[in-house]
Design a protein around this motif. Sequence first.
Motif, PDB file in Angstrom:
ATOM      1  N   ARG A  31       0.815  -1.219   0.000  1.00 20.66           N
ATOM      2  CA  ARG A  31       0.000   0.000   0.000  1.00 20.66           C
ATOM      3  C   ARG A  31       0.839   1.254   0.000  1.00 20.66           C
ATOM      4  N   GLY A  32       2.134   1.111   0.295  1.00 23.09           N
ATOM      5  CA  GLY A  32       2.982   2.292   0.303  1.00 23.09           C
ATOM      6  C   GLY A  32       4.416   1.952   0.648  1.00 23.09           C
ATOM      7  N   ILE A  33       5.269   2.945   0.440  1.00 20.55           N
ATOM      8  CA  ILE A  33       6.680   2.812   0.746  1.00 20.55           C
ATOM      9  C   ILE A  33       7.132   4.156   1.292  1.00 20.55           C
ATOM     10  N   GLY A  34       8.118   4.132   2.176  1.00 23.47           N
ATOM     11  CA  GLY A  34       8.544   5.418   2.689  1.00 23.47           C
ATOM     12  C   GLY A  34       9.827   5.390   3.480  1.00 23.47           C
ATOM     13  N   PRO A  35      10.395   6.590   3.665  1.00 27.52           N
ATOM     14  CA  PRO A  35      11.614   6.735   4.460  1.00 27.52           C
ATOM     15  C   PRO A  35      11.290   7.012   5.922  1.00 27.52           C
ATOM     16  N   ARG A  36      12.289   6.884   6.750  1.00 32.98           N
ATOM     17  CA  ARG A  36      12.203   7.208   8.175  1.00 32.98           C
ATOM     18  C   ARG A  36      13.541   7.776   8.610  1.00 32.98           C
ATOM     19  N   VAL A  37      13.502   8.730   9.537  1.00 28.57           N
ATOM     20  CA  VAL A  37      14.722   9.365  10.020  1.00 28.57           C
ATOM     21  C   VAL A  37      14.504   9.803  11.466  1.00 28.57           C
ATOM     22  N   GLY A  38      15.559   9.705  12.281  1.00 26.36           N
ATOM     23  CA  GLY A  38      15.418  10.106  13.672  1.00 26.36           C
ATOM     24  C   GLY A  38      16.684   9.888  14.474  1.00 26.36           C
ATOM     25  N   VAL A  39      16.510   9.734  15.777  1.00 24.71           N
ATOM     26  CA  VAL A  39      17.624   9.542  16.699  1.00 24.71           C
ATOM     27  C   VAL A  39      17.292   8.406  17.657  1.00 24.71           C
ATOM     28  N   SER A  40      18.346   7.804  18.199  1.00 23.79           N
ATOM     29  CA  SER A  40      18.162   6.798  19.251  1.00 23.79           C
ATOM     30  C   SER A  40      18.974   7.213  20.469  1.00 23.79           C
ATOM     31  N   ILE A  41      18.535   6.720  21.617  1.00 20.34           N
ATOM     32  CA  ILE A  41      19.226   6.964  22.882  1.00 20.34           C
ATOM     33  C   ILE A  41      19.603   5.609  23.446  1.00 20.34           C
ATOM     34  N   SER A  42      20.863   5.482  23.804  1.00 17.29           N
ATOM     35  CA  SER A  42      21.434   4.242  24.336  1.00 17.29           C
ATOM     36  C   SER A  42      21.310   3.100  23.336  1.00 17.29           C
ATOM     37  N   PRO A  43      22.039   3.147  22.231  1.00 17.25           N
ATOM     38  CA  PRO A  43      23.153   4.034  21.917  1.00 17.25           C
ATOM     39  C   PRO A  43      22.678   5.362  21.318  1.00 17.25           C
ATOM     40  N   HIS A  44      23.505   6.406  21.467  1.00 19.23           N
ATOM     41  CA  HIS A  44      23.215   7.732  20.910  1.00 19.23           C
ATOM     42  C   HIS A  44      23.585   7.704  19.431  1.00 19.23           C
ATOM     43  N   GLN A  45      22.559   7.682  18.579  1.00 24.13           N
ATOM     44  CA  GLN A  45      22.815   7.542  17.152  1.00 24.13           C
ATOM     45  C   GLN A  45      21.831   8.349  16.319  1.00 24.13           C
ATOM     46  N   PHE A  46      22.281   8.708  15.113  1.00 20.71           N
ATOM     47  CA  PHE A  46      21.414   9.199  14.054  1.00 20.71           C
ATOM     48  C   PHE A  46      20.889   7.952  13.342  1.00 20.71           C
ATOM     49  N   VAL A  47      19.581   7.867  13.114  1.00 18.13           N
ATOM     50  CA  VAL A  47      18.953   6.673  12.543  1.00 18.13           C
ATOM     51  C   VAL A  47      18.220   7.064  11.257  1.00 18.13           C
ATOM     52  N   PHE A  48      18.383   6.248  10.209  1.00 16.45           N
ATOM     53  CA  PHE A  48      17.647   6.464   8.970  1.00 16.45           C
ATOM     54  C   PHE A  48      17.314   5.108   8.369  1.00 16.45           C
ATOM     55  N   GLY A  49      16.315   5.090   7.481  1.00 15.28           N
ATOM     56  CA  GLY A  49      15.943   3.829   6.851  1.00 15.28           C
ATOM     57  C   GLY A  49      14.705   3.974   5.999  1.00 15.28           C
ATOM     58  N   GLY A  50      13.988   2.860   5.835  1.00 17.42           N
ATOM     59  CA  GLY A  50      12.786   2.839   5.022  1.00 17.42           C
ATOM     60  C   GLY A  50      11.924   1.635   5.356  1.00 17.42           C
TER      61      GLY A  50
END
Length: 166
Positions: A31-50
């Motif tokens: 039904r759809g496709i999409g990106p995702r972006v954000g941050v995580s804590i423990s571990p402290h990271q920049f997060v991206f994906g789909g």
Amino acid sequence: MRRLVVCLAFLVAVGGAVPAAAQDETGLRIRGIGPRVGVSISPHQFVFGGHLDLGDILPFTTLRFPVLEMGLGDNLWMGSAAVDLYYRFQDRWVGWTPIAGGEVAYYFGSLDLPDGANENFSDLGLVGILGLEREVGGNNRFGVELKLGFLDAPDFKFLAVWTFGD
């Protein structure tokens, strides 16, 4: 190996939960496709994906598979391949719609050690999801998610998520 078997059993159970009579509004289909972006804590990271949105397998219940994410930072890179199951609390995407759900994820990555060596790892994790989504034109949606790690997963992730529909 046992964790992999549990993950595969979960996928089979979710796929088998699709009612035979539900072919119009429910049922597995892209039904759809999409990106995702954000941050995580423990571990402290920049997060991206789909992700792929496979639609409502039951009324109000959406399946996203695969959900692929990559985290960078904290002397670590971490990837995940997951299955997300969401329940929305309204029958239509009107305004901001609350969602709740869970995720089974296979995590893998590499930690940079102080002596210059790398330590590779992999594990199966369980995550709870709380969020809000809204329709942003046609079948497109935008949302925010808070992911709470319960078992062998990052403690918290905060993500902006887009889904571009058919």
